[in-house]
Design a protein around this motif. Structure first.
Motif, PDB file in Angstrom:
ATOM      1  N   LEU A  29       0.777  -1.318   0.145  1.00 14.17           N
ATOM      2  CA  LEU A  29      -0.022  -0.175   0.030  1.00 14.17           C
ATOM      3  C   LEU A  29       0.633   1.446   0.020  1.00 14.17           C
ATOM      4  O   LEU A  29       1.947   1.285   0.632  1.00 14.17           O
ATOM      5  CB  LEU A  29      -0.800   0.006   1.249  1.00 14.17           C
ATOM      6  N   ASP A  30       0.153   2.258  -0.677  1.00 14.83           N
ATOM      7  CA  ASP A  30       1.013   3.532  -0.846  1.00 14.83           C
ATOM      8  C   ASP A  30       0.559   4.581   0.288  1.00 14.83           C
ATOM      9  O   ASP A  30       1.028   5.648   0.451  1.00 14.83           O
ATOM     10  CB  ASP A  30       0.925   4.174  -2.182  1.00 14.83           C
ATOM     11  N   LEU A  31      -0.906   4.417   0.673  1.00 16.58           N
ATOM     12  CA  LEU A  31      -1.356   4.812   1.697  1.00 16.58           C
ATOM     13  C   LEU A  31      -2.361   4.350   2.512  1.00 16.58           C
ATOM     14  O   LEU A  31      -3.087   3.554   1.905  1.00 16.58           O
ATOM     15  CB  LEU A  31      -2.003   6.214   1.192  1.00 16.58           C
ATOM     16  N   LYS A  59       3.298   6.904   5.106  1.00 20.87           N
ATOM     17  CA  LYS A  59       2.233   6.357   4.492  1.00 20.87           C
ATOM     18  C   LYS A  59       0.926   6.299   5.200  1.00 20.87           C
ATOM     19  O   LYS A  59       0.145   5.504   4.721  1.00 20.87           O
ATOM     20  CB  LYS A  59       2.677   5.246   3.722  1.00 20.87           C
ATOM     21  N   ALA A 113      -2.164  11.115  -2.478  1.00 21.35           N
ATOM     22  CA  ALA A 113      -2.822  10.236  -3.760  1.00 21.35           C
ATOM     23  C   ALA A 113      -2.413  10.604  -4.860  1.00 21.35           C
ATOM     24  O   ALA A 113      -2.949  11.651  -5.371  1.00 21.35           O
ATOM     25  CB  ALA A 113      -4.197  10.139  -3.344  1.00 21.35           C
ATOM     26  N   ASP A 117      -1.104   4.877  -7.620  1.00 16.44           N
ATOM     27  CA  ASP A 117      -1.067   4.515  -5.964  1.00 16.44           C
ATOM     28  C   ASP A 117      -2.167   3.462  -6.056  1.00 16.44           C
ATOM     29  O   ASP A 117      -3.040   3.051  -6.663  1.00 16.44           O
ATOM     30  CB  ASP A 117      -1.391   5.530  -5.178  1.00 16.44           C
ATOM     31  N   ILE A 119      -4.209   2.186  -2.616  1.00 21.73           N
ATOM     32  CA  ILE A 119      -4.553   3.233  -1.397  1.00 21.73           C
ATOM     33  C   ILE A 119      -5.896   2.495  -0.596  1.00 21.73           C
ATOM     34  O   ILE A 119      -6.809   2.091  -1.277  1.00 21.73           O
ATOM     35  CB  ILE A 119      -4.797   4.437  -1.477  1.00 21.73           C
ATOM     36  N   THR A 126     -13.454   6.292   0.071  1.00 23.69           N
ATOM     37  CA  THR A 126     -11.861   6.394  -0.405  1.00 23.69           C
ATOM     38  C   THR A 126     -11.487   5.921  -1.944  1.00 23.69           C
ATOM     39  O   THR A 126     -10.764   6.421  -2.438  1.00 23.69           O
ATOM     40  CB  THR A 126     -11.065   5.442   0.763  1.00 23.69           C
ATOM     41  N   TYR A 129     -10.061   8.408  -5.212  1.00 22.28           N
ATOM     42  CA  TYR A 129      -8.774   8.933  -5.764  1.00 22.28           C
ATOM     43  C   TYR A 129      -8.620   7.997  -7.066  1.00 22.28           C
ATOM     44  O   TYR A 129      -7.593   8.337  -7.792  1.00 22.28           O
ATOM     45  CB  TYR A 129      -7.705   8.612  -4.643  1.00 22.28           C
ATOM     46  N   SER A 136      -7.976   2.806  -5.404  1.00 24.35           N
ATOM     47  CA  SER A 136      -8.144   3.170  -3.991  1.00 24.35           C
ATOM     48  C   SER A 136      -9.675   2.802  -3.645  1.00 24.35           C
ATOM     49  O   SER A 136     -10.513   2.895  -4.395  1.00 24.35           O
ATOM     50  CB  SER A 136      -8.320   4.716  -3.615  1.00 24.35           C
TER      51      SER A 136
END
Lengths: 420, 159
Positions: A29-31, A59, A113, A117, A119, A126, A129, A136
């Motif tokens: 995961l990036d975030l 992150k 974001a 990515d 996420i 969510t 993005y 996401s």
């Protein structure tokens, strides 16, 4: 095997060359995102499971946006749990009163974001993005806890619905009308467990704010995510917001889709959703004249600059009808300031609106605009479920910002084109 | 002898646990308001071991994990539905609350029927109507999470 855009992003984050629909994967995961309602539960689970370290201090984003500025003692206690955790773990992207905005407007604004990515966020919207070409999706608090500990999440790779946009939208039609129309076509579970992948020549004319609104409500037809191709507008939006490398994925030309839906923007009318499902759509001419008590303009769906500009253009020089309470909520502090600089706040206040600090507030019946028994609201938010904004007898109609503003002036559901 | 509470399609998480109670972290307190906006008498009447049966898209809307937590805290044994919204599905698995996807059972079972469920085999038995139904099997990956007692336990076991 050809892949969709979503499948390519998931494959890259799972360290795989290929994935296929139905496959179970574990993705990096990036975030990982949470708010003041979902993060306290995640923090409790994180600590109960014996984790003492987060996978990354950069992150994870903790955004106190739902009940803030705190509406009551219990909400304040929940915020305190998140604040303490953010301090203890040195969470870099912690947003408290003063800097906070509604998470799904705030996160892209801060470049947290970006295209390519993967996420997860403990908030169903969510999926917003996807507008930036990211994967996401909303998850719950336990997934958030696991994400904070490991930086990974399990996914079932989704199949996809291809949504082809053709033509060009007309005046008083926005991204909101496109997504409400789509939800009306396929139903609130029409894309269950699937991706929505938007494409077609109609995409390029859509602003980023239109795209954010469309991706935001992908969940309202059950979708796992709703994603847009990356183009010049995406790159222009991302410029200056991030130092990270933007990864652009495009679907294979022979990617498989479970179905294709075409929406002609030339003929799309302003669209509203009547109680109690987002799929209960009507064109504005079928709904106008319905009585109202309250108008809400804001939320993670429609609290961005374009939304405020569209509402202000209608309210400029006009007055909110005597029997109407109109509440306008910018989604972030940056949007608030910009609205001040453009003179929009003056227009809203002079027309008789309440103008608030950023908060999710009334969208989920939290605070800042809860309804009474048998009251009707038109709202630019995302859900009109039973009891969402007040008691079970209260009613919500969903609309775009121009229709909401025109309705505030008319004192009933109104078509902006009819205002004199 | 589980009692059945039957609901329609699209039971959303706002009616399962309204947002006005989300400032409440205690599962027992959430349970007192469970299903309040769709079935006001539910929380007072529900008994441990009772079952919820519903139509398509159960648990749609908000990602609030409070929804399966509230149902679980009421003592409800499981939810049987024609389909589940994807976030509710994940959340139920992650918090160790049993759900069963079964079109025929969700269609056929009526309020008041006596029901037994076997999670291992996915077999649902309707004692009142003398019928059995077969629920959808979970993917193996999901079975491992359930066997470990939830997502975080399964992660800890792996570490």
């Amino acid at each position: 095997m050809p892949m969709t855009m979503t499948q390519k992003i998931l494959a890259a984050h799972a360290g795989l060359d290929h994935v296929t629909a139905g496959q179970m994967i574990e993705a990096k995961l990036d975030l990982v995102l949470g708010n003041d309602i979902t993060a306290p539960v995640a923090i409790k689970e994180f600590e109960k499971a014996g984790f003492d370290k987060v996978f990354s201090t950069e992150k994870i984003a903790l955004v106190l946006d739902h009940s803030t500025p705190c509406k009551d003692i219990k909400s304040a206690q929940l915020c305190a749990i998140v604040r303490d955790f953010a301090n203890q773990h040195n969470i870099q992207n912690f947003f408290d009163v003063g800097t906070v905005g509604i998470e799904h407007a705030l996160i892209p604004e801060h470049g947290l974001a970006i295209a390519g990515d993967a996420i997860i966020g403990a908030d169903s919207h969510t999926c917003t993005y996807g507008a930036l070409g990211a994967f996401s999706t909303g998850i719950g608090s336990t997934d958030m806890a696991a994400g904070m500990a490991t930086g990974t999440a399990w996914f079932k790779v989704p199949a996809a619905i291809k949504v082809v946009l053709t033509g060009k939208k007309q005046v008083y039609v926005s991204g909101k009308d496109i997504i409400l129309h789509l939800i009306g076509l396929i139903g609130v579970d029409g894309a269950l467990y699937q991706s929505l992948e938007f494409t077609g020549e109609g995409v390029s004319a859509l602003s980023m704010d239109d795209r954010f609104t469309i991706s935001n409500m992908a969940i309202e037809c059950g979708a796992k995510n709703g994603i847009f191709p990356v183009d010049e507008k995406t790159m222009a939006y991302l410029k200056g917001r991030t130092d990270r490398e933007v990864r652009v994925y495009t679907p294979d030309v022979d990617a498989e889709y479970v179905r294709t839906i075409t929406i002609n923007l030339d003929t799309l009318r302003p669209t509203v959703s009547l109680p109690h499902l987002p799929s209960n759509t009507r064109t504005i001419d079928q709904a106008k004249g319905m009585p109202l008590n309250q108008v809400v303009i804001g939320s993670c769906t429609n609290g961005r600059m374009q939304d405020l500009r569209e509402a202000a253009a209608i309210l400029n020089g006009r007055k909110v009808a005597k029997n109407i309470r109109c509440i306008v909520i910018p989604a972030t502090q940056e949007i608030y300031l910009q609205a001040m600089e453009e003179g929009l706040v003056k227009i809203f206040i002079e027309s008789g609106c309440a103008f608030s600090t950023p908060t999710c507030g009334p969208c989920l019946g939290g605070h800042m605009g809860v309804l009474a028994d048998n009251e009707w609201a038109i709202s630019t938010t995302n859900r009109n479920f039973v009891g969402r904004m007040g008691p079970t007898t209260s009613m919500i109609i969903l609309s775009n910002p121009a229709v909401a503003a025109a309705s505030a002036v008319a004192g009933c559901v109104a078509d902006p084109a009819d205002l004199t | 002898m589980a009692r059945v509470y039957k609901y329609q399609d699209n039971v959303d998480t706002d009616v399962i646990i309204p947002a006005r109670y989300l400032n409440e972290p205690d599962p027992a307190a959430l349970a007192r308001h469970c299903m309040e906006d769709i079935d006001q008498g539910f929380a007072a009447a529900v008994q441990p071991g009772d079952i919820i049966v519903a139509g398509f898209n159960f648990g749609c809307g908000s990602s609030r994990e409070h929804a399966p937590v509230a149902i679980k805290a009421c003592g409800v044994k499981c939810v049987i539905a024609k389909s589940f919204a994807r976030i509710f599905y994940r959340n139920a698995i992650n918090v160790g609350f049993p759900i069963m996807e079964c079109m025929e059972a969700a269609e056929d079972i009526e309020a008041g029927d006596s029901i037994d469920v076997d999670f291992a085999s996915g077999v649902i038995t309707n004692n009142t109507k003398h019928k059995t139904y077969q629920a959808e099997a979970f993917p193996e990956f999901v079975n491992q999470i359930i066997a470990a007692g939830g997502l975080l336990n399964s992660l800890k076991n792996r570490a």
